[in-house]
Motif scaffolding. Structure first.
Motif, PDB file in Angstrom:
ATOM      1  N   ARG A   1       0.824  -1.209   0.000  1.00 35.44           N
ATOM      2  CA  ARG A   1       0.000   0.000   0.000  1.00 35.44           C
ATOM      3  C   ARG A   1       0.854   1.253   0.000  1.00 35.44           C
ATOM      4  O   ARG A   1       0.563   2.216  -0.721  1.00 35.44           O
ATOM      5  CB  ARG A   1      -0.945   0.014   1.211  1.00 35.44           C
ATOM      6  CG  ARG A   1      -2.343  -0.372   0.891  1.00 35.44           C
ATOM      7  CD  ARG A   1      -3.336  -0.109   1.995  1.00 35.44           C
ATOM      8  NE  ARG A   1      -2.831  -0.150   3.345  1.00 35.44           N
ATOM      9  CZ  ARG A   1      -2.696  -1.236   4.083  1.00 35.44           C
ATOM     10  NH1 ARG A   1      -3.027  -2.400   3.600  1.00 35.44           N
ATOM     11  NH2 ARG A   1      -2.234  -1.159   5.306  1.00 35.44           N
ATOM     12  N   THR A   2       1.920   1.255   0.785  1.00 34.64           N
ATOM     13  CA  THR A   2       2.808   2.409   0.837  1.00 34.64           C
ATOM     14  C   THR A   2       3.440   2.661  -0.526  1.00 34.64           C
ATOM     15  O   THR A   2       3.487   3.797  -0.999  1.00 34.64           O
ATOM     16  CB  THR A   2       3.897   2.214   1.907  1.00 34.64           C
ATOM     17  OG1 THR A   2       3.258   2.092   3.185  1.00 34.64           O
ATOM     18  CG2 THR A   2       4.879   3.361   1.930  1.00 34.64           C
TER      19      THR A   2
ATOM     20  N   ASN B   1       0.909   4.139  -2.759  1.00 36.23           N
ATOM     21  CA  ASN B   1       0.597   5.522  -2.365  1.00 36.23           C
ATOM     22  C   ASN B   1       1.653   6.514  -2.827  1.00 36.23           C
ATOM     23  O   ASN B   1       1.321   7.637  -3.190  1.00 36.23           O
ATOM     24  CB  ASN B   1       0.426   5.633  -0.849  1.00 36.23           C
ATOM     25  CG  ASN B   1      -0.931   5.192  -0.380  1.00 36.23           C
ATOM     26  OD1 ASN B   1      -1.926   5.364  -1.059  1.00 36.23           O
ATOM     27  ND2 ASN B   1      -0.981   4.622   0.812  1.00 36.23           N
TER      28      ASN B   1
ATOM     29  N   ARG C   1       2.596   2.998 -10.587  1.00 36.24           N
ATOM     30  CA  ARG C   1       1.766   2.035  -9.845  1.00 36.24           C
ATOM     31  C   ARG C   1       1.722   0.694 -10.575  1.00 36.24           C
ATOM     32  O   ARG C   1       1.814  -0.367  -9.953  1.00 36.24           O
ATOM     33  CB  ARG C   1       0.358   2.590  -9.655  1.00 36.24           C
ATOM     34  CG  ARG C   1       0.221   3.453  -8.421  1.00 36.24           C
ATOM     35  CD  ARG C   1      -1.197   3.895  -8.184  1.00 36.24           C
ATOM     36  NE  ARG C   1      -1.588   4.966  -9.096  1.00 36.24           N
ATOM     37  CZ  ARG C   1      -1.206   6.234  -8.958  1.00 36.24           C
ATOM     38  NH1 ARG C   1      -0.438   6.596  -7.958  1.00 36.24           N
ATOM     39  NH2 ARG C   1      -1.593   7.143  -9.825  1.00 36.24           N
TER      40      ARG C   1
ATOM     41  N   TRP D   1     -10.258   4.284  -2.034  1.00 33.69           N
ATOM     42  CA  TRP D   1      -8.810   4.560  -2.017  1.00 33.69           C
ATOM     43  C   TRP D   1      -8.207   4.281  -3.385  1.00 33.69           C
ATOM     44  O   TRP D   1      -7.488   5.107  -3.946  1.00 33.69           O
ATOM     45  CB  TRP D   1      -8.140   3.712  -0.935  1.00 33.69           C
ATOM     46  CG  TRP D   1      -6.655   3.665  -1.037  1.00 33.69           C
ATOM     47  CD1 TRP D   1      -5.773   4.636  -0.635  1.00 33.69           C
ATOM     48  CD2 TRP D   1      -5.865   2.603  -1.581  1.00 33.69           C
ATOM     49  NE1 TRP D   1      -4.480   4.231  -0.899  1.00 33.69           N
ATOM     50  CE2 TRP D   1      -4.518   2.988  -1.477  1.00 33.69           C
ATOM     51  CE3 TRP D   1      -6.166   1.360  -2.133  1.00 33.69           C
ATOM     52  CZ2 TRP D   1      -3.476   2.175  -1.922  1.00 33.69           C
ATOM     53  CZ3 TRP D   1      -5.134   0.553  -2.565  1.00 33.69           C
ATOM     54  CH2 TRP D   1      -3.801   0.970  -2.456  1.00 33.69           C
ATOM     55  N   TRP D   2      -8.515   3.121  -3.968  1.00 29.94           N
ATOM     56  CA  TRP D   2      -7.940   2.733  -5.256  1.00 29.94           C
ATOM     57  C   TRP D   2      -8.411   3.665  -6.367  1.00 29.94           C
ATOM     58  O   TRP D   2      -7.631   4.092  -7.204  1.00 29.94           O
ATOM     59  CB  TRP D   2      -8.259   1.283  -5.571  1.00 29.94           C
ATOM     60  CG  TRP D   2      -7.625   0.806  -6.838  1.00 29.94           C
ATOM     61  CD1 TRP D   2      -8.253   0.382  -7.969  1.00 29.94           C
ATOM     62  CD2 TRP D   2      -6.215   0.723  -7.121  1.00 29.94           C
ATOM     63  NE1 TRP D   2      -7.318   0.037  -8.925  1.00 29.94           N
ATOM     64  CE2 TRP D   2      -6.067   0.242  -8.428  1.00 29.94           C
ATOM     65  CE3 TRP D   2      -5.078   1.001  -6.371  1.00 29.94           C
ATOM     66  CZ2 TRP D   2      -4.828   0.039  -9.019  1.00 29.94           C
ATOM     67  CZ3 TRP D   2      -3.837   0.800  -6.961  1.00 29.94           C
ATOM     68  CH2 TRP D   2      -3.720   0.323  -8.269  1.00 29.94           C
TER      69      TRP D   2
ATOM     70  N   LEU E   1      -6.495   6.910  -6.093  1.00 28.04           N
ATOM     71  CA  LEU E   1      -5.116   6.788  -6.592  1.00 28.04           C
ATOM     72  C   LEU E   1      -5.060   6.749  -8.107  1.00 28.04           C
ATOM     73  O   LEU E   1      -4.218   7.406  -8.721  1.00 28.04           O
ATOM     74  CB  LEU E   1      -4.460   5.513  -6.054  1.00 28.04           C
ATOM     75  CG  LEU E   1      -3.829   5.534  -4.688  1.00 28.04           C
ATOM     76  CD1 LEU E   1      -3.151   4.208  -4.407  1.00 28.04           C
ATOM     77  CD2 LEU E   1      -2.863   6.671  -4.514  1.00 28.04           C
TER      78      LEU E   1
END
Length: 81
Positions: free
Chosen positions: A20-21, A24, A32, A74-75, A78
């Motif tokens: 996850r980090t 991010n 990504r 969240w996804w 991003l």
């Protein structure tokens, strides 16, 4: 690319702080995608949506569904930034 890859991504990312980090701090979608490739997580947008919807339908509690919905938010944030 596969639906199983998207399911694996969702499951692994929800528990793997390091992954996850890395996602991010990735500068853009290309970065990504490189992180995902390093983790052997391959899927496309449609497969992600199918995996998410399948997993959401299989949630046993409101808390599980809420956790999964928050993950998707969240996804989406991003990947659309």
């Amino acid at each position: 690319m596969s639906l199983n890859g998207a399911i694996k991504f969702i499951n692994q990312t929800r528990v793997d702080d390091e992954l996850r980090t890395k996602l991010n701090i990735a500068a853009d979608n290309n970065a990504r995608n490189a992180v995902l490739k390093d983790y052997e997580l391959t899927f496309n947008y449609s497969e992600f949506e199918d995996a998410y919807n399948n997993m959401l339908c299989n949630c046993q509690t409101d808390d599980q569904a809420s956790d999964l919905q928050n993950f998707k938010l969240w996804w989406d944030y991003l990947t659309n930034s």
